[in-house]
Design a protein around this motif. Sequence first.
Motif, PDB file in Angstrom:
ATOM      1  N   ALA A 212       0.700  -1.111  -0.114  1.00 53.50           N
ATOM      2  CA  ALA A 212       0.041  -0.027  -0.046  1.00 53.50           C
ATOM      3  C   ALA A 212       0.867   1.308  -0.010  1.00 53.50           C
ATOM      4  N   LEU A 213       1.886   1.257   0.565  1.00 51.90           N
ATOM      5  CA  LEU A 213       2.799   2.205   0.653  1.00 51.90           C
ATOM      6  C   LEU A 213       3.502   2.660  -0.638  1.00 51.90           C
ATOM      7  N   LEU A 214       3.795   1.720  -1.424  1.00 54.50           N
ATOM      8  CA  LEU A 214       4.358   1.778  -2.960  1.00 54.50           C
ATOM      9  C   LEU A 214       3.292   2.259  -3.709  1.00 54.50           C
ATOM     10  N   LYS A 215       1.760   1.787  -3.529  1.00 54.28           N
ATOM     11  CA  LYS A 215       0.959   2.360  -4.586  1.00 54.28           C
ATOM     12  C   LYS A 215       0.740   3.969  -4.033  1.00 54.28           C
ATOM     13  N   GLN A 216       0.651   4.390  -2.740  1.00 56.82           N
ATOM     14  CA  GLN A 216       0.492   5.513  -2.394  1.00 56.82           C
ATOM     15  C   GLN A 216       1.621   6.459  -2.881  1.00 56.82           C
ATOM     16  N   ALA A 217       2.660   6.036  -2.832  1.00 56.65           N
ATOM     17  CA  ALA A 217       3.838   6.932  -3.433  1.00 56.65           C
ATOM     18  C   ALA A 217       3.655   7.081  -4.699  1.00 56.65           C
TER      19      ALA A 217
ATOM     20  N   SER B 156       7.765  18.197 -12.787  1.00 53.17           N
ATOM     21  CA  SER B 156       7.150  18.403 -11.427  1.00 53.17           C
ATOM     22  C   SER B 156       6.300  17.491 -10.786  1.00 53.17           C
ATOM     23  N   ILE B 157       5.973  16.494 -11.642  1.00 54.13           N
ATOM     24  CA  ILE B 157       5.251  15.389 -11.164  1.00 54.13           C
ATOM     25  C   ILE B 157       6.251  14.178 -10.881  1.00 54.13           C
ATOM     26  N   THR B 158       7.026  13.885 -11.724  1.00 48.97           N
ATOM     27  CA  THR B 158       8.139  12.654 -11.777  1.00 48.97           C
ATOM     28  C   THR B 158       9.210  13.022 -10.575  1.00 48.97           C
ATOM     29  N   SER B 159       9.557  14.320 -10.311  1.00 49.78           N
ATOM     30  CA  SER B 159      10.430  14.665  -9.267  1.00 49.78           C
ATOM     31  C   SER B 159       9.802  14.410  -8.081  1.00 49.78           C
ATOM     32  N   ASP B 160       8.335  14.703  -7.901  1.00 50.89           N
ATOM     33  CA  ASP B 160       7.677  14.627  -6.463  1.00 50.89           C
ATOM     34  C   ASP B 160       7.761  13.140  -6.386  1.00 50.89           C
ATOM     35  N   GLY B 161       7.505  12.521  -7.752  1.00 50.61           N
ATOM     36  CA  GLY B 161       7.349  10.807  -7.449  1.00 50.61           C
ATOM     37  C   GLY B 161       8.663  10.243  -7.066  1.00 50.61           C
ATOM     38  N   MET B 162       9.741  10.612  -7.342  1.00 55.28           N
ATOM     39  CA  MET B 162      11.241  10.315  -6.943  1.00 55.28           C
ATOM     40  C   MET B 162      11.109  10.499  -5.217  1.00 55.28           C
TER      41      MET B 162
ATOM     42  N   ASP C  68      15.572   7.830 -15.826  1.00 56.00           N
ATOM     43  CA  ASP C  68      16.090   6.784 -15.873  1.00 56.00           C
ATOM     44  C   ASP C  68      15.403   5.214 -15.303  1.00 56.00           C
ATOM     45  N   LEU C  69      14.608   5.598 -14.451  1.00 58.97           N
ATOM     46  CA  LEU C  69      13.654   4.366 -13.953  1.00 58.97           C
ATOM     47  C   LEU C  69      12.365   4.470 -14.839  1.00 58.97           C
ATOM     48  N   GLU C  70      12.215   5.351 -15.623  1.00 56.64           N
ATOM     49  CA  GLU C  70      10.658   5.202 -16.275  1.00 56.64           C
ATOM     50  C   GLU C  70       9.747   5.430 -15.325  1.00 56.64           C
ATOM     51  N   LEU C  71      10.026   6.232 -14.296  1.00 61.72           N
ATOM     52  CA  LEU C  71       8.842   6.177 -13.189  1.00 61.72           C
ATOM     53  C   LEU C  71       7.554   6.756 -13.569  1.00 61.72           C
ATOM     54  N   GLY C  72       7.430   7.400 -14.447  1.00 64.63           N
ATOM     55  CA  GLY C  72       6.329   8.210 -14.840  1.00 64.63           C
ATOM     56  C   GLY C  72       5.055   7.100 -15.317  1.00 64.63           C
ATOM     57  N   GLN C  73       5.881   6.099 -15.935  1.00 63.04           N
ATOM     58  CA  GLN C  73       4.970   5.184 -16.310  1.00 63.04           C
ATOM     59  C   GLN C  73       3.975   4.166 -15.571  1.00 63.04           C
ATOM     60  N   PHE C  74       4.536   4.334 -14.337  1.00 60.62           N
ATOM     61  CA  PHE C  74       3.891   3.584 -13.151  1.00 60.62           C
ATOM     62  C   PHE C  74       2.946   4.392 -12.387  1.00 60.62           C
ATOM     63  N   MET C  75       3.019   5.735 -12.651  1.00 61.04           N
ATOM     64  CA  MET C  75       2.089   6.463 -11.745  1.00 61.04           C
ATOM     65  C   MET C  75       0.594   6.497 -12.050  1.00 61.04           C
ATOM     66  N   LEU C  76      -0.348   6.760 -10.971  1.00 57.33           N
ATOM     67  CA  LEU C  76      -1.763   6.780 -11.195  1.00 57.33           C
ATOM     68  C   LEU C  76      -1.984   8.146 -11.394  1.00 57.33           C
ATOM     69  N   LEU C  77      -2.612   8.478 -12.549  1.00 57.29           N
ATOM     70  CA  LEU C  77      -2.799  10.095 -12.728  1.00 57.29           C
ATOM     71  C   LEU C  77      -4.211  10.016 -13.055  1.00 57.29           C
ATOM     72  N   GLY C  78      -5.035  11.110 -12.811  1.00 52.04           N
ATOM     73  CA  GLY C  78      -6.439  11.530 -13.298  1.00 52.04           C
ATOM     74  C   GLY C  78      -6.305  11.536 -14.818  1.00 52.04           C
ATOM     75  N   LYS C  79      -7.406  11.534 -15.374  1.00 54.22           N
ATOM     76  CA  LYS C  79      -7.198  11.599 -16.952  1.00 54.22           C
ATOM     77  C   LYS C  79      -7.132  12.743 -17.419  1.00 54.22           C
ATOM     78  N   GLY C  80      -7.425  13.857 -16.709  1.00 51.25           N
ATOM     79  CA  GLY C  80      -6.964  15.174 -17.215  1.00 51.25           C
ATOM     80  C   GLY C  80      -5.416  15.616 -17.136  1.00 51.25           C
ATOM     81  N   GLU C  81      -4.838  14.875 -16.275  1.00 54.54           N
ATOM     82  CA  GLU C  81      -3.284  15.083 -16.183  1.00 54.54           C
ATOM     83  C   GLU C  81      -2.848  14.011 -16.909  1.00 54.54           C
TER      84      GLU C  81
END
Length: 237
Positions: free
Chosen positions: A22-27, A118-124, A95-108
Amino acid sequence: MLDGYTMDVLEQRIGYCFHNKALLKQALTHSSYTNEQKINKTENYERIEFLGDAVLELVSSDFLFREHPDVPEGELTKMRASMVCEPSLAFCARDLELGQFMLLGKGEENTGGRRRDSITSDGMEAMIGAIYLDGGMQPAKAFIDRFILSDLEDKRLFYDSKSNLQELIQGKLKKEFEYRLLEESGPEHDKTFVVEIDMEGECLGRGQGRTKKAAEQQAAYEALLLLRDRGYVFKKY
């Protein structure tokens, strides 16, 4: 969709297996997703990002303090700021392609949020916070060491590429150069820019990005790599 298989792929990529998934999903959950799904806003990554930011500051400060025993506090602060700023963390996230794993709203999602710095850096930072909560400081530090504090020479060259290039070409080479926009394509909310650097008739580098500034930074980095191969030395911390 962030299912068990997808999380397994990411865990393998980062080299850490979460005890509490759940922590990973929340992140990985952006506020646009919780707003759209009408989920409690505390289930997005913002609180974990807050913690991750503090862990990152401590680990990076300790690293710089030990690596540069003769550098004064003011310079250490500048060095840390350049290492953990938004563009720097976004560079590491790519480098991690982190953006592809993130849960975003349809608009975003539809406006290119997966590639937004701004989103991927916050994700890190959220990932750091989640690892810290799940396993403590040791695995969080290992993640930071591997994905943020590694290959610093090339990363610093990228972070300061435009200023380093200007100092080198105008200060040392005594030549003129300019950034030329070669291409601008895509819809207004998700454009792609292609830029090249011309130094008195010679193309030194070419870059692509979602903004002209990002494309210029990539082009400057390519130009610096070329000039480094020619024997030019850049300032180092």
